[in-house]
Design a protein around this motif. Structure first.
Motif, PDB file in Angstrom:
ATOM      1  N   ILE A 298       5.808   8.362   5.075  1.00 16.39           N
ATOM      2  CA  ILE A 298       5.937   7.104   5.803  1.00 16.39           C
ATOM      3  C   ILE A 298       7.173   7.138   6.692  1.00 16.39           C
ATOM      4  O   ILE A 298       8.245   7.591   6.272  1.00 16.39           O
ATOM      5  CB  ILE A 298       6.059   5.913   4.824  1.00 16.39           C
ATOM      6  N   TYR A 299       7.022   6.662   7.943  1.00 14.77           N
ATOM      7  CA  TYR A 299       8.163   6.365   8.802  1.00 14.77           C
ATOM      8  C   TYR A 299       8.451   4.873   8.687  1.00 14.77           C
ATOM      9  O   TYR A 299       7.550   4.042   8.844  1.00 14.77           O
ATOM     10  CB  TYR A 299       7.865   6.717  10.261  1.00 14.77           C
TER      11      TYR A 299
ATOM     12  N   VAL B 182       2.320   5.322   8.756  1.00  9.10           N
ATOM     13  CA  VAL B 182       1.988   6.590   8.117  1.00  9.10           C
ATOM     14  C   VAL B 182       2.273   7.713   9.103  1.00  9.10           C
ATOM     15  O   VAL B 182       2.013   7.590  10.307  1.00  9.10           O
ATOM     16  CB  VAL B 182       0.510   6.608   7.681  1.00  9.10           C
ATOM     17  N   ASP B 183       2.827   8.808   8.603  1.00  7.30           N
ATOM     18  CA  ASP B 183       3.176   9.948   9.454  1.00  7.30           C
ATOM     19  C   ASP B 183       1.910  10.730   9.811  1.00  7.30           C
ATOM     20  O   ASP B 183       1.534  11.698   9.149  1.00  7.30           O
ATOM     21  CB  ASP B 183       4.174  10.842   8.712  1.00  7.30           C
TER      22      ASP B 183
ATOM     23  N   GLN C 207       0.819  -1.214   0.000  1.00  7.56           N
ATOM     24  CA  GLN C 207       0.000   0.000   0.000  1.00  7.56           C
ATOM     25  C   GLN C 207       0.854   1.265   0.000  1.00  7.56           C
ATOM     26  O   GLN C 207       0.380   2.345  -0.372  1.00  7.56           O
ATOM     27  CB  GLN C 207      -0.954   0.009   1.203  1.00  7.56           C
ATOM     28  N   TYR C 208       2.129   1.125   0.426  1.00  5.97           N
ATOM     29  CA  TYR C 208       3.044   2.273   0.431  1.00  5.97           C
ATOM     30  C   TYR C 208       4.100   2.188  -0.673  1.00  5.97           C
ATOM     31  O   TYR C 208       4.757   3.189  -0.983  1.00  5.97           O
ATOM     32  CB  TYR C 208       3.779   2.376   1.776  1.00  5.97           C
TER      33      TYR C 208
ATOM     34  N   PHE D 108      13.827   6.017   8.919  1.00  5.76           N
ATOM     35  CA  PHE D 108      13.666   6.573   7.579  1.00  5.76           C
ATOM     36  C   PHE D 108      12.365   7.366   7.504  1.00  5.76           C
ATOM     37  O   PHE D 108      11.321   6.906   7.974  1.00  5.76           O
ATOM     38  CB  PHE D 108      13.607   5.458   6.529  1.00  5.76           C
ATOM     39  N   HIS D 109      12.441   8.543   6.905  1.00  3.83           N
ATOM     40  CA  HIS D 109      11.223   9.286   6.583  1.00  3.83           C
ATOM     41  C   HIS D 109      11.121   9.323   5.066  1.00  3.83           C
ATOM     42  O   HIS D 109      12.003   9.849   4.381  1.00  3.83           O
ATOM     43  CB  HIS D 109      11.256  10.697   7.154  1.00  3.83           C
ATOM     44  N   ILE D 110      10.035   8.740   4.541  1.00  2.00           N
ATOM     45  CA  ILE D 110       9.902   8.521   3.098  1.00  2.00           C
ATOM     46  C   ILE D 110       8.690   9.275   2.559  1.00  2.00           C
ATOM     47  O   ILE D 110       7.603   9.230   3.151  1.00  2.00           O
ATOM     48  CB  ILE D 110       9.748   7.013   2.794  1.00  2.00           C
ATOM     49  N   LEU D 111       8.886   9.954   1.446  1.00  3.35           N
ATOM     50  CA  LEU D 111       7.786  10.533   0.686  1.00  3.35           C
ATOM     51  C   LEU D 111       7.612   9.682  -0.559  1.00  3.35           C
ATOM     52  O   LEU D 111       8.522   9.573  -1.385  1.00  3.35           O
ATOM     53  CB  LEU D 111       8.085  11.983   0.299  1.00  3.35           C
TER      54      LEU D 111
END
Length: 466
Positions: free
Chosen positions: A266-267, A277-278, A234-235, A256-259
């Motif tokens: 997302i963390y 989810v952030d 889903q991510y 990790f912080h992901i866009l």
């Protein structure tokens, strides 16, 4: 025999003015030369007087000299020409014999294919290396230097990035591979970030666009950009940006912080393989989230300090779930109130306070602590390296602002100085313990081996290319 009438001229000067001094004998009125006529033919025979003899001989000698000079010059010219012909002949023969072993160097344009071998000064050699990451690791008790290096070349304006492994004691590169397809900034560079999530596994990000896993035991670097979120379809829609950061309620742990490409934030915790989810739900989920569960005891060292107070070297033993220390110490004076409310300090050695960020969490415990060197003064000290059996500090020799720094190894039980090295001899950034020796990192490409007695036994500079 009949005589022919001819004009009689002086054979010396050509004058026809003469005086007959006896039959068929004459004297020139111009130069006083005497001459006579041959009876068989009108041949003029010259009889020279003494006063003209030297002049006449000189004329003949000058003519002879000129002829000799011409002959000598001609001989020299012939010798030079002959020698040149011989030289050309032997050179041609020598080239013919060596034409296969030493072919001449030829130069071609870019549009011409050629097996040209360029001279050494025109080869595209490495002229500069910029290290974006380097780490010393031990594999089967052998030291290796792992690095991410940006190489610049003498014949190219574009640099390249490489994953490189050096065998430190063998003085050579044992593994090297180019890191391709990186997203460069406007200056042709890539900004790297890294964090050791475990002792053996380090994650790196490149330009906030790619992620890599460095396995220090296997000595491998793997691009994990597309596989980080593979267990979360889903991510897993593609990564627009990624960076290593901290999140609230994670006790300072890195994450990790992901866009994602579809705009989700997302963390992601790589060791636990957990993705959130952030949003507010993320912080609620972290309340009962334990990253690791380390219950063993660890020994550590720290300097207690406070403005205008003396430094104190504290040895302490602690327990924390992730094995990391979260304790800090501040110096105090005798008679000061303890910050934990347990009364006043009664002696100088124990006059320091303890700050425990997680004092309400029973999983974080301070087992014991002590002032290791109660009678010693320190000036601008730092902890350089420690493990359960070794401690190396850095401190100024005196309070003078011009004083130099010394590196000292201390006994971890008594605080006794085992050896001292002046910063004039070596500048140390990191230390790794290897058997009875220490490997001191001075920078990413320069290292030193320090023996157990504190002498520098070897200095090593890494090679730039294979």
């Amino acid at each position: 025999m009949a005589k022919q009438i001819k004009v009689i001229k002086c054979p010396n000067c050509g004058s026809i003015e003469k005086t007959e001094i006896k039959p068929e004998h004459y004297r020139c009125e111009n130069c006083n030369t005497e001459y006579f006529l041959d009876s068989d033919d009108i041949n003029v025979n010259v009889k020279y007087h003494n006063h003209n003899q030297n002049s006449t001989q000189t004329n003949y000698l000058d003519e002879a000299n000129i002829k000799s000079i011409i002959i000598i010059v001609a001989c020299i010219v012939v010798a030079i020409v002959f020698g040149s012909l011989i030289s050309i002949f032997f050179k041609s023969k020598s080239y013919s014999n060596n034409s296969y072993s030493n072919p001449p160097v030829t130069h071609t344009t870019k549009s011409t294919k050629s097996d040209t071998t360029l001279p050494a000064e025109t080869k595209n050699s490495v002229k500069d290396v910029n290290y974006h990451y380097c780490s010393l690791t031990l594999v089967e008790n052998k030291p290796f230097i792992i690095s991410i290096a940006q190489r610049k070349y003498s014949q190219s304006s574009q640099s390249k990035y490489f994953f490189i492994v050096h065998d430190l004691l063998a003085y050579k590169i044992v593994q090297e591979s180019e890191i391709a397809d990186l997203k460069l900034d406007n200056f042709g560079n890539v900004k790297w970030d890294s964090y050791d999530f475990t002792q053996d596994k380090t994650y790196l990000t490149a330009g906030k666009r790619a992620a890599f896993l460095l396995d220090k035991k296997k000595l491998t670097l793997t691009d994990v950009t597309s596989s980080l979120l593979e267990n979360y379809p889903q991510y897993n829609t593609g990564i627009a940006s990624i960076n290593i950061t901290t999140a609230q309620s994670t006790r300072g742990a890195r994450v990790f912080h992901i866009l994602t490409d579809d705009g989700q934030k997302i963390y992601y915790f790589p060791i636990q393989d957990k993705a959130y989810v952030d949003n507010n739900d993320f912080y609620m989920a972290l309340k009962n989230f334990d990253q690791v569960n380390d219950s063993s005891e660890h020994t550590a060292f720290s300097f207690a300090q406070r403005y205008d107070k003396d430094f104190k070297l504290i040895k302490f033993i602690y327990v924390s779930p992730d094995g990391k220390s979260y304790y800090t110490f501040t110096s105090a004076d005798v008679g000061d109130e303890r910050t934990d409310g347990s009364g006043k300090f009664t002696d100088e050695a124990s006059a320091y306070n303890i700050d425990n960020t997680f004092y309400r969490n029973s999983k974080y415990r301070l087992v014991s602590h002590q002032n290791l060197t109660p009678n010693r003064l320190y000036f601008s000290p730092e902890i350089v390296y420690f493990d359960d059996t070794s401690l190396i500090i850095k401190t100024k020799a005196s309070a003078s602002p011009d004083s130099h720094y010394n590196y000292q190894r201390l006994d971890t039980n008594t605080g006794k100085v085992l050896w001292t090295l002046s910063e004039d001899k070596i500048r140390i950034k990191e230390v790794t313990h290897l058997n009875d020796n220490f490997i001191a990192k001075q920078n990413c490409d320069k290292y030193a081996i320090i023996s157990s007695d504190g002498t520098i036994s070897k200095e090593i500079t890494l090679t730039q290319e294979k």
